[in-house]
Design a protein around this motif. Structure first.
Motif, PDB file in Angstrom:
ATOM      1  N   GLU A   1       2.953 -15.028  11.568  1.00 18.85           N
ATOM      2  CA  GLU A   1       4.246 -14.485  11.177  1.00 18.85           C
ATOM      3  C   GLU A   1       4.113 -13.798   9.821  1.00 18.85           C
ATOM      4  N   PHE A   2       4.947 -12.778   9.602  1.00 23.31           N
ATOM      5  CA  PHE A   2       4.940 -12.086   8.324  1.00 23.31           C
ATOM      6  C   PHE A   2       6.204 -11.233   8.227  1.00 23.31           C
ATOM      7  N   ASP A   3       6.593 -10.908   6.997  1.00 25.07           N
ATOM      8  CA  ASP A   3       7.683  -9.974   6.730  1.00 25.07           C
ATOM      9  C   ASP A   3       7.097  -8.599   6.451  1.00 25.07           C
ATOM     10  N   VAL A   4       7.782  -7.569   6.941  1.00 28.48           N
ATOM     11  CA  VAL A   4       7.336  -6.190   6.752  1.00 28.48           C
ATOM     12  C   VAL A   4       8.512  -5.356   6.272  1.00 28.48           C
ATOM     13  N   ALA A   5       8.251  -4.435   5.370  1.00 25.26           N
ATOM     14  CA  ALA A   5       9.259  -3.471   4.948  1.00 25.26           C
ATOM     15  C   ALA A   5       8.589  -2.127   4.704  1.00 25.26           C
ATOM     16  N   MET A   6       9.330  -1.048   4.953  1.00 21.62           N
ATOM     17  CA  MET A   6       8.844   0.317   4.718  1.00 21.62           C
ATOM     18  C   MET A   6       9.900   1.029   3.878  1.00 21.62           C
ATOM     19  N   LEU A   7       9.502   1.482   2.682  1.00 20.53           N
ATOM     20  CA  LEU A   7      10.441   2.096   1.755  1.00 20.53           C
ATOM     21  C   LEU A   7       9.878   3.407   1.216  1.00 20.53           C
ATOM     22  N   LYS A   8      10.764   4.239   0.736  1.00 25.77           N
ATOM     23  CA  LYS A   8      10.323   5.399  -0.017  1.00 25.77           C
ATOM     24  C   LYS A   8       9.615   4.917  -1.282  1.00 25.77           C
ATOM     25  N   TYR A   9       8.610   5.664  -1.729  1.00 27.32           N
ATOM     26  CA  TYR A   9       7.819   5.243  -2.884  1.00 27.32           C
ATOM     27  C   TYR A   9       8.718   4.883  -4.062  1.00 27.32           C
ATOM     28  N   ASN A  10       8.545   3.634  -4.519  1.00 22.95           N
ATOM     29  CA  ASN A  10       9.208   3.114  -5.715  1.00 22.95           C
ATOM     30  C   ASN A  10      10.727   3.071  -5.594  1.00 22.95           C
TER      31      ASN A  10
ATOM     32  N   PHE B   1      -3.759  -3.297   8.682  1.00 25.00           N
ATOM     33  CA  PHE B   1      -4.070  -1.888   8.385  1.00 25.00           C
ATOM     34  C   PHE B   1      -2.781  -1.105   8.223  1.00 25.00           C
ATOM     35  N   ALA B   2      -2.773  -0.192   7.253  1.00 31.92           N
ATOM     36  CA  ALA B   2      -1.711   0.789   7.128  1.00 31.92           C
ATOM     37  C   ALA B   2      -2.336   2.086   6.616  1.00 31.92           C
ATOM     38  N   GLY B   3      -1.879   3.202   7.167  1.00 30.42           N
ATOM     39  CA  GLY B   3      -2.444   4.464   6.722  1.00 30.42           C
ATOM     40  C   GLY B   3      -1.844   5.645   7.442  1.00 30.42           C
ATOM     41  N   SER B   4      -2.268   6.816   7.032  1.00 27.83           N
ATOM     42  CA  SER B   4      -1.851   8.062   7.651  1.00 27.83           C
ATOM     43  C   SER B   4      -3.004   9.047   7.530  1.00 27.83           C
ATOM     44  N   SER B   5      -2.869  10.186   8.202  1.00 26.39           N
ATOM     45  CA  SER B   5      -3.949  11.176   8.179  1.00 26.39           C
ATOM     46  C   SER B   5      -3.515  12.521   7.615  1.00 26.39           C
ATOM     47  N   VAL B   6      -2.204  12.696   7.369  1.00 31.32           N
ATOM     48  CA  VAL B   6      -1.683  13.970   6.888  1.00 31.32           C
ATOM     49  C   VAL B   6      -0.829  13.718   5.656  1.00 31.32           C
ATOM     50  N   SER B   7      -0.894  14.618   4.689  1.00 28.42           N
ATOM     51  CA  SER B   7      -0.098  14.479   3.474  1.00 28.42           C
ATOM     52  C   SER B   7       1.300  15.029   3.745  1.00 28.42           C
ATOM     53  N   ASN B   8       2.183  14.153   4.264  1.00 26.55           N
ATOM     54  CA  ASN B   8       3.528  14.617   4.613  1.00 26.55           C
ATOM     55  C   ASN B   8       4.609  13.610   4.242  1.00 26.55           C
ATOM     56  N   ASP B   9       4.277  12.575   3.503  1.00 29.49           N
ATOM     57  CA  ASP B   9       5.268  11.589   3.105  1.00 29.49           C
ATOM     58  C   ASP B   9       4.768  10.849   1.869  1.00 29.49           C
ATOM     59  N   ASP B  10       5.569   9.946   1.385  1.00 32.79           N
ATOM     60  CA  ASP B  10       5.178   9.138   0.217  1.00 32.79           C
ATOM     61  C   ASP B  10       5.960   7.833   0.309  1.00 32.79           C
ATOM     62  N   ASN B  11       5.405   6.870   1.054  1.00 31.91           N
ATOM     63  CA  ASN B  11       6.122   5.639   1.366  1.00 31.91           C
ATOM     64  C   ASN B  11       5.366   4.414   0.886  1.00 31.91           C
ATOM     65  N   ASP B  12       6.103   3.353   0.632  1.00 33.30           N
ATOM     66  CA  ASP B  12       5.537   2.047   0.300  1.00 33.30           C
ATOM     67  C   ASP B  12       5.630   1.151   1.531  1.00 33.30           C
TER      68      ASP B  12
ATOM     69  N   ILE C   1       0.859  -1.170   0.000  1.00 32.38           N
ATOM     70  CA  ILE C   1       0.000   0.000   0.000  1.00 32.38           C
ATOM     71  C   ILE C   1       0.900   1.225   0.000  1.00 32.38           C
ATOM     72  N   ASN C   2       0.588   2.188  -0.847  1.00 32.76           N
ATOM     73  CA  ASN C   2       1.344   3.432  -0.934  1.00 32.76           C
ATOM     74  C   ASN C   2       0.701   4.460  -0.004  1.00 32.76           C
ATOM     75  N   ILE C   3       1.456   4.854   1.022  1.00 30.41           N
ATOM     76  CA  ILE C   3       0.942   5.813   2.009  1.00 30.41           C
ATOM     77  C   ILE C   3       1.515   7.177   1.657  1.00 30.41           C
ATOM     78  N   TRP C   4       0.651   8.026   1.129  1.00 29.92           N
ATOM     79  CA  TRP C   4       1.139   9.311   0.642  1.00 29.92           C
ATOM     80  C   TRP C   4       0.349  10.500   1.204  1.00 29.92           C
ATOM     81  N   GLY C   5      -0.674  10.241   1.968  1.00 27.61           N
ATOM     82  CA  GLY C   5      -1.472  11.356   2.490  1.00 27.61           C
ATOM     83  C   GLY C   5      -2.533  10.838   3.419  1.00 27.61           C
ATOM     84  N   SER C   6      -3.693  11.407   3.333  1.00 24.90           N
ATOM     85  CA  SER C   6      -4.808  10.984   4.186  1.00 24.90           C
ATOM     86  C   SER C   6      -5.458   9.747   3.580  1.00 24.90           C
TER      87      SER C   6
END
Length: 333
Positions: free
Chosen positions: A208-217, A288-299, A183-188
């Motif tokens: 169990e699961f693998d998780v990663a957080m990266l800058k978009y693309n 669930f993954a999400g944000s409420s403010v448009s302040n980043d652009d992460n995968d 999921i691309n988290i880029w704003g609200s």
């Protein structure tokens, strides 16, 4: 001035007195008729409530019997209600025959010759073969999975299936054939990825699961993500799959006070484990993954989802015994 008694409904007006002519009831009402489920219905959902209609006689109430026994009584016995519906106190059991009977009544007595109706619930659709593994290759969503838009706040209201931003992409944004849910988290934005139904047999099972957080693309060696923002959240919820609330959260990662810190998730990914003790029986897992403010652009990525028994502890090697020690006494090593 009309000598015949009217046989149709009259008309009411706001600007003149309204008079109703009613014939008093002198007999008990006739039996009711089932609406849902229909008599002898099959594959009935376990969330079904009972509804019925009267067929005249101006009933003032109904007596209800309901159960898995016949005549029914082990769930409800002679429950009196003025409604024409009944919600069972718990979800019904899968693949089970149920019986119910409604007796309308009024001041003149109970309806006579009220039949007993029956229905059978749907077969259990839950996964019972473990370990269950999902790598998110193939078509997306995988079989049994759904995705929905929604916020992580009560009341949790899920959008329609397919309405979230969850999709399939290359794990760690590297095109080497390994896929993941992303999921691309880029704003609200907020999205839920919800698993199939599982029937967990024992408290020693784990998720169990693998998780990663990266800058978009970006790959792990590319531009690092901006994930220090306090509005970003990642959570795992475990529930019955019918209704969801924040009480279903079993683990939440954020940067605003949780013991599980979101910005500790590495760009190269990490494997996490959650015990399923206390979650035996039928469950679904919501990611669930999400944000409420448009302040980043992460995968945000999930991969190698597994439910199964926890790995057994390695056994100690059996002691070795030598009979060639001086004095003839065995040596235990």
């Amino acid at each position: 001035n009309d000598p015949s008694f009217p046989t149709s409904a009259g008309t009411r007006y706001k600007k003149r007195p309204n008079i109703w002519f009613m014939t008093p009831t002198t007999d008990p009402p006739p039996p009711a008729v089932p609406v849902t489920p229909a008599n002898e219905a099959q594959n009935v959902p376990i969330t079904t409530k009972l509804t019925w209609n009267h067929t005249g006689g101006s009933p003032t109430g109904y007596r209800l019997w309901f159960g898995t026994d016949n005549p029914p009584s082990n769930i409800a016995a002679n429950n009196v209600t003025t409604s024409n519906s009944y919600t069972p106190p718990a979800y019904l059991e899968y693949d089970t025959d149920y019986f119910w009977r409604i007796v309308p009544f009024n001041d003149n007595g109970n309806a006579l010759d009220c039949p007993i109706w029956s229905f059978r619930t749907m077969p259990d659709p839950s996964i019972v073969d473990f370990p269950y593994l999902q790598g998110f290759e193939g078509s997306f969503n995988p079989s049994g999975w759904t995705d929905h838009s929604g916020a992580l706040a009560d009341p949790i209201t899920l959008g329609t299936d397919g309405s979230s931003l969850w999709g399939q992409d290359d794990w760690l944004n590297i095109n080497n054939g390994d896929k993941a849910a992303k999921i691309n988290i880029w704003g609200s934005v907020g999205g839920y990825l919800i698993s199939p139904l599982f029937n967990i047999p024992s408290d020693d099972y784990i998720l169990e699961f693998d998780v990663a957080m990266l800058k978009y693309n970006q790959t792990p060696s590319g531009t690092p993500p901006n994930y220090n923002n306090s509005d970003d959240r990642f959570a795992i919820l475990i529930g019955d799959g019918f209704t969801w609330s924040t009480a279903n959260i079993v683990r939440e990662y954020n940067n605003s006070g949780s013991e599980y810190i979101l910005n500790s998730i590495p760009v190269f990914g990490n494997r996490y484990s959650i015990p399923l003790s206390g979650h035996t029986g039928h469950i679904k897992v919501a990611i669930f993954a999400g944000s409420s403010v448009s302040n980043d652009d992460n995968d945000f990525m999930i991969n190698n989802f597994r439910i199964g028994p926890s790995a057994p502890a390695p056994s100690s090697p059996a002691p070795t015994i030598s009979l060639s020690t001086p004095g003839g006494l065995p040596e235990i090593g």
